[in-house]
Design an enzyme around this catalytic site. Structure first.
Site, short mmCIF file in Angstrom:
data_model
loop_
_atom_site.label_atom_id
_atom_site.label_comp_id
_atom_site.label_asym_id
_atom_site.label_seq_id
_atom_site.Cartn_x
_atom_site.Cartn_y
_atom_site.Cartn_z
N GLU A 1 -5.95 4.66 5.72
CA GLU A 1 -5.78 3.70 4.75
C GLU A 1 -5.47 5.06 3.89
O GLU A 1 -5.44 5.52 2.68
CB GLU A 1 -5.72 2.33 3.57
N SER B 1 -10.97 -0.84 2.39
CA SER B 1 -10.45 -1.28 3.68
C SER B 1 -10.73 0.06 4.54
O SER B 1 -9.31 1.38 3.61
CB SER B 1 -8.83 -1.67 3.76
N ARG C 1 0.69 -1.40 0.37
CA ARG C 1 -0.34 0.04 -0.28
C ARG C 1 0.88 1.28 0.12
O ARG C 1 0.41 2.51 0.63
CB ARG C 1 -0.79 0.07 1.17
#
Ligand code: EPU
Length: 351
Positions: A343, A239, A160
């Site tokens: 995130e 998420s 990520r």
């Protein structure tokens, strides 16, 4: 190019949250994107780049500057080489590669957002991430005013993360190039155990790419991770937190906390994350800290299908969402000593 003033941004995000932008420009060619970025930079105007809006948390006050929506189009397949314009819808592009009989991104089906966003946080799911197939990223460099072609090896891809995320105001992604695989209609080897189980194969096996794609779409839908405008359970950014990566020492301390709290026989998910590091599951931590599926009484709640998705039940504000996110982060820290990191990108607010 389209331009509007005092334009609501909430409809451009999957959360449906956030106030208006002073100015909203929709650019449909690379030249329009570059012109809008240059103008903002030359006049010192704050700039917000909006792709698919699937990873954005915008302040209720909105954005006092220029919001630039990237709406460029372009899907070019030359053998196994794929080039996508930044504004292309990612999930549609995945479907087209599978229809063309190619492998490499089939497990990234159903991820909302635009192609240009995929290298920024190295989008990944079900055993694939875009770092495995991206060859080059074409971007406008706001520091030099040049368009540059950055090879994958120089993108600093990690879980990520990438060089684009590390230096978020420098590059505007224009095009992303991928090298896919022609495996006679078969998928890349299936890596994610859950996907292998659902397909009834062993990890490492290949299946028809279309079947891999459909299985992933079903798994995602079961977790509320496929966007459906009619279903508030999917009004999320996927998420909300990254899976925490712990050093070996932190991981040992974490396991001791888990044993203390939940019993010595409880084993939290653990995935190797490079020499000296372990990754654990944010969804599991949230669940075990007492924030179970559907948690919350207000207009922002945890999804009823997956604890990692925070959702807007229709009437929420960004402040409602952040209050829930802060409560979850504090509760997980209190229970397990692990600090979750968001995130999605926050604009004008922070967690
Ligand atoms: N779990 C719970 N409660 C839940 C859901 C999951 O305890 O409500 C636990 C289970 O133990 C499960 C584990 O969490 O085994 C992991 O869950 P899952 O397989 O759904 O994966 P994840 O780690 O929660 C990651 C990505 C997703 C991606 C899936 C599948 C991150 C932050 N998230 O989720 O990506 O779709 O794996 O590969 O890495 C996204 O980034 O927006 C996203 C949706």
């Amino acid at each position: 190019m389209q331009e509007r003033h005092d334009a609501p941004l909430a409809p451009l995000t999957t959360f449906r949250l956030g106030g208006p932008a002073r100015r909203l420009i929709t650019a449909t060619t690379d030249a329009e994107v570059i012109a809008a970025v240059r103008e903002a930079d030359e006049t010192g105007t704050p700039l917000l780049i909006i792709g698919g809006g699937s990873n954005l948390v915008i302040s209720d006050k909105g954005f006092d500057g220029t919001a630039l929506r990237i709406a460029t189009t372009g899907f070019t397949l030359d053998g196994t080489a794929l080039e996508l314009a930044a504004g292309e819808n990612w999930s549609d592009a995945v479907a087209r590669t599978v229809e063309a009989g190619l492998a490499g991104v089939e497990c990234l089906a159903g991820i909302p957002g635009s192609a240009g966003a995929t290298p920024i946080q190295n989008v990944g799911a079900y055993g694939q991430d875009v770092a495995q197939t991206i060859t080059e990223v074409v971007a406008y460099d706001r520091r030099t005013g040049e368009t540059v072609t950055i090879p994958a090896a120089d993108c600093a891809f990690a879980y990520r993360h990438s060089r684009f995320k590390a230096d978020p105001t420098r590059y505007v992604v224009l095009r992303v190039r991928f090298e896919l695989e022609d495996a006679d209609g078969l998928s890349a080897p299936i890596r994610y155990p859950e996907t292998a189980r659902a397909l009834g194969v062993e990890a490492g096996d290949r299946v028809p790419a279309a079947q891999a794609r459909e299985t992933v779409l079903k798994l995602r839908a079961g977790k509320g991770m496929v966007l459906d405008p009619e279903d508030h359970d999917t009004w999320s950014a996927g998420s909300f937190f990254c899976n925490p990566i712990l050093t070996t020492a932190e991981h040992a301390a974490f396991l001791a906390r888990v044993a203390d709290r939940l019993g010595a026989d409880v084993a939290p998910p653990a995935y190797p994350a490079g020499e000296g590091f372990m990754k654990t599951s944010a969804a599991w931590l949230i669940d075990k800290a007492g924030f179970t599926k559907g948690y919350g009484a207000g207009p922002a709640r945890i999804s009823t299908k997956h604890t990692l998705a925070l959702t807007n039940r229709g009437e929420a504000t960004t402040e409602d969402l952040l209050a829930l996110a802060r409560e979850v982060r504090a509760g997980v820290h209190e229970a397990f000593g692990v600090t979750l990191v968001n995130e999605p990108v926050t604009v004008g607010v922070s967690l």
